[in-house]
Design a protein around this motif. Structure first.
Motif, mmCIF file in Angstrom:
data_model
loop_
_atom_site.group_PDB
_atom_site.id
_atom_site.type_symbol
_atom_site.label_atom_id
_atom_site.label_comp_id
_atom_site.label_asym_id
_atom_site.label_seq_id
_atom_site.Cartn_x
_atom_site.Cartn_y
_atom_site.Cartn_z
ATOM 1 N N ILE A 40 0.944 -1.031 0.096
ATOM 2 C CA ILE A 40 -0.043 -0.125 0.217
ATOM 3 C C ILE A 40 0.874 1.406 0.095
ATOM 4 O O ILE A 40 1.392 1.728 1.299
ATOM 5 N N PRO A 41 0.833 2.164 -0.815
ATOM 6 C CA PRO A 41 1.673 2.973 -1.051
ATOM 7 C C PRO A 41 1.614 4.043 0.013
ATOM 8 O O PRO A 41 2.570 4.980 -0.063
ATOM 9 N N ALA A 42 0.491 4.438 0.220
ATOM 10 C CA ALA A 42 -0.196 5.453 1.661
ATOM 11 C C ALA A 42 0.686 4.541 2.446
ATOM 12 O O ALA A 42 0.314 5.967 3.878
ATOM 13 N N LEU A 43 0.815 4.092 3.156
ATOM 14 C CA LEU A 43 1.814 3.450 4.237
ATOM 15 C C LEU A 43 3.530 3.481 3.556
ATOM 16 O O LEU A 43 4.229 2.875 5.166
ATOM 17 N N ALA A 44 4.241 3.947 2.903
ATOM 18 C CA ALA A 44 5.622 3.708 2.279
ATOM 19 C C ALA A 44 5.595 5.497 2.466
ATOM 20 O O ALA A 44 5.346 6.366 2.070
ATOM 21 N N GLU A 45 7.086 5.673 2.946
ATOM 22 C CA GLU A 45 7.527 7.290 2.876
ATOM 23 C C GLU A 45 9.250 7.161 2.919
ATOM 24 O O GLU A 45 10.180 5.850 2.675
ATOM 25 N N LEU A 46 9.237 7.385 1.761
ATOM 26 C CA LEU A 46 10.957 7.940 1.588
ATOM 27 C C LEU A 46 11.716 9.538 2.764
ATOM 28 O O LEU A 46 10.962 10.380 1.653
ATOM 29 N N ASP A 47 12.563 9.519 3.598
ATOM 30 C CA ASP A 47 12.838 10.729 4.150
ATOM 31 C C ASP A 47 14.654 11.233 3.535
ATOM 32 O O ASP A 47 15.150 9.807 3.419
ATOM 33 N N TYR A 48 14.201 12.343 3.054
ATOM 34 C CA TYR A 48 15.816 12.871 2.656
ATOM 35 C C TYR A 48 15.878 13.282 4.609
ATOM 36 O O TYR A 48 15.341 14.186 4.376
ATOM 37 N N CYS A 49 17.357 13.266 4.554
ATOM 38 C CA CYS A 49 17.537 13.591 5.753
ATOM 39 C C CYS A 49 19.076 14.873 5.702
ATOM 40 O O CYS A 49 19.426 14.258 4.929
ATOM 41 N N ALA A 50 18.912 15.941 6.308
ATOM 42 C CA ALA A 50 19.479 16.477 6.010
ATOM 43 C C ALA A 50 21.361 16.284 6.605
ATOM 44 O O ALA A 50 21.661 15.437 6.701
ATOM 45 N N ILE A 51 21.692 16.634 4.935
ATOM 46 C CA ILE A 51 23.146 16.131 4.799
ATOM 47 C C ILE A 51 23.987 16.154 5.680
ATOM 48 O O ILE A 51 24.036 17.727 6.231
ATOM 49 N N ASP A 52 25.456 16.062 5.729
ATOM 50 C CA ASP A 52 26.174 16.373 7.383
ATOM 51 C C ASP A 52 27.632 17.192 6.147
ATOM 52 O O ASP A 52 28.327 16.591 5.809
ATOM 53 N N ASP A 53 26.952 18.443 5.268
ATOM 54 C CA ASP A 53 28.021 19.088 4.641
ATOM 55 C C ASP A 53 27.995 20.559 4.744
ATOM 56 O O ASP A 53 26.607 21.209 4.935
ATOM 57 N N VAL A 54 29.347 21.233 5.500
ATOM 58 C CA VAL A 54 29.155 22.181 5.507
ATOM 59 C C VAL A 54 28.508 23.733 4.461
ATOM 60 O O VAL A 54 27.376 24.273 4.184
ATOM 61 N N GLN A 55 29.070 23.252 2.982
ATOM 62 C CA GLN A 55 28.624 23.741 2.056
ATOM 63 C C GLN A 55 28.003 23.581 1.717
ATOM 64 O O GLN A 55 27.273 24.509 0.708
ATOM 65 N N GLY A 56 26.944 22.480 2.161
ATOM 66 C CA GLY A 56 25.583 22.456 1.541
ATOM 67 C C GLY A 56 24.589 22.670 2.589
ATOM 68 O O GLY A 56 23.524 22.266 2.259
ATOM 69 N N ASN A 57 24.704 23.587 3.312
ATOM 70 C CA ASN A 57 24.575 23.984 4.854
ATOM 71 C C ASN A 57 23.605 23.406 5.608
ATOM 72 O O ASN A 57 22.276 23.555 6.160
ATOM 73 N N LEU A 58 24.328 22.117 5.585
ATOM 74 C CA LEU A 58 23.327 21.000 6.734
ATOM 75 C C LEU A 58 22.070 20.901 5.795
ATOM 76 O O LEU A 58 20.894 20.513 7.102
ATOM 77 N N GLN A 59 21.402 21.015 4.783
ATOM 78 C CA GLN A 59 20.295 20.681 4.661
ATOM 79 C C GLN A 59 20.016 19.875 4.626
ATOM 80 O O GLN A 59 20.649 18.544 3.760
ATOM 81 N N ALA A 60 18.453 19.638 4.050
ATOM 82 C CA ALA A 60 17.879 17.518 3.665
ATOM 83 C C ALA A 60 17.642 18.363 2.052
ATOM 84 O O ALA A 60 16.746 19.329 1.799
ATOM 85 N N THR A 61 18.082 17.843 1.081
ATOM 86 C CA THR A 61 18.558 17.731 0.265
ATOM 87 C C THR A 61 18.262 16.522 -0.810
ATOM 88 O O THR A 61 18.995 15.571 -0.277
ATOM 89 N N PRO A 62 17.975 16.628 -1.337
ATOM 90 C CA PRO A 62 17.860 14.634 -2.846
ATOM 91 C C PRO A 62 19.559 14.164 -2.900
ATOM 92 O O PRO A 62 19.477 13.064 -2.884
#
Length: 371
Positions: free
Chosen positions: A277-299
């Protein structure tokens, strides 16, 4: 603007990632596109056990290098796990940079376009490999357990997250058996869904079929006379039957075995169906460990790093995806042991006919008219 300044501004900007995201041809993945449609960016680099339990309705176990660490449900809100990063790199040697410098010249518009095309090729390769790795994690999550190769300081270990045991259905008669009909398929799908609903889950399921399972079902439909197909249709790589969408999944992914040798695995077992059931699955993008990347969550994020020995520029990319599933909302079934090829379907029924106090049996074809 010098060449190096231009490279830094080109590679390490969110605008460039967005541009390449639009430019690229995404890696085709039925599992990613049909199941993990709920995609969430998380501002932190960790996920609490309580949030995972909310999505999965279970308590996972995470391990690095094969040493399992059980998570205490009593401290769910305080217990956190950190998904591992997909961190890749490519290297531009000093000689390659000299070639780019000749293309760049004085930095005119045409020169920038030429250099951009070369850098885009490198970053797109990193992006593609990142997507392939993400898709492999998503495929493994459907089995209730991620168990993927992981590099740890040059040593290959395992990245393991165990969500729990998925549902399974055992068929007494496989769908490639000569006695199997579309009613057999209907009952199989109905029983798989019942296992999910009995576990307390509701929603519209998608059925993923390995190559042999899909061809067996397709052959079963085509071997049945049109008036007996119960509305079943085949459209490219998708079968519609009794309200279910059965999608062909012939994807594979790369991994390593216990000896460290490269192997290729099927995303969906070739003889199996997976109902989810797709409604019960989830893909999370967590914050990356990179200062130049502003420690942001990005794919996806990429950046250039100048290296002294050997002299050149390393382009590093990073992504931190975490597929989450509720294992009891997923049901697996092995439905065939072959490609399922068969001739036109004939159903044998015993029909009672009263003729002068005599009972006679006759053989009926698929539409039941005996012709």
């Amino acid at each position: 603007m010098t060449l190096l300044e231009f490279l830094r501004s080109l590679i390490a900007t969110t605008g460039n990632v967005a541009r390449l995201t639009e430019l690229r041809t995404p890696v085709a993945s039925v599992i990613f596109d049909r199941v993990f449609t709920n995609r969430i960016s998380r501002a932190t680099d960790e996920i609490s056990l309580a949030e995972i339990t909310r999505v999965t309705k279970g308590r996972p176990v995470i391990s690095r290098g094969g040493h399992a660490i059980p998570l205490d449900p009593k401290n769910a809100s305080a217990t956190r796990i950190e998904p591992l990063s997909i961190r890749l790199s490519d290297f531009l040697t000093g000689a390659q940079l000299n070639s780019l410098r000749h293309l760049y010249g004085n930095g005119g518009e045409n020169a920038e376009a030429l250099v951009t095309a070369e850098i885009d090729r490198i970053v797109l390769d990193l992006m593609r490999t990142t997507e392939l790795t993400r898709n492999a994690l998503c495929a493994q999550a459907l089995k209730g357990k991620i168990d993927y190769m992981m590099d740890s300081n040059g040593m290959t270990e395992r990245y393991v997250i165990d969500f729990g045991t998925t549902q399974s259905l055992s068929l007494s008669t496989l769908l490639d058996d000569e006695s199997a009909t579309l009613v057999s398929l209907m009952n199989t799908l109905r029983k798989m869904k019942k296992k999910i609903t009995d576990a307390g889950y509701a929603g519209t399921p998608v059925v993923l079929a390995g190559p042999n399972a899909w061809s067996t079902i397709a052959n079963l439909i085509m071997a049945t006379r049109l008036e007996g197909r119960m509305g079943a249709t085949i459209n490219n790589a998708e079968i519609s039957f009794m309200g279910y969408s059965i999608c062909l999944v012939d994807e594979t992914y790369n991994d390593k075995n216990s000896s460290g040798a490269d192997i290729v695995k099927d995303a969906i077992d070739t003889n199996s169906l997976c109902m989810v059931i797709p409604a019960l699955a989830e893909l999370d993008y967590c914050a990356i460990d990179d200062v130049q990347g502003n420690l942001q969550a990005t794919p996806f994020f990429s950046k250039p790093v100048q290296i002294e020995d050997p002299s050149g520029i390393k382009i590093i990319s990073e992504s931190k995806p975490m597929p989450l599933v509720a294992p009891a909302s997923i049901c697996w079934a092995t439905v065939t042991a072959s490609e399922g090829e068969r001739t036109n379907l004939t159903i044998n029924n015993n029909v009672t006919v009263n003729t002068a106090d005599q009972t006679e049996g006759r053989s009926l074809d698929a539409d039941g008219d005996g012709e």
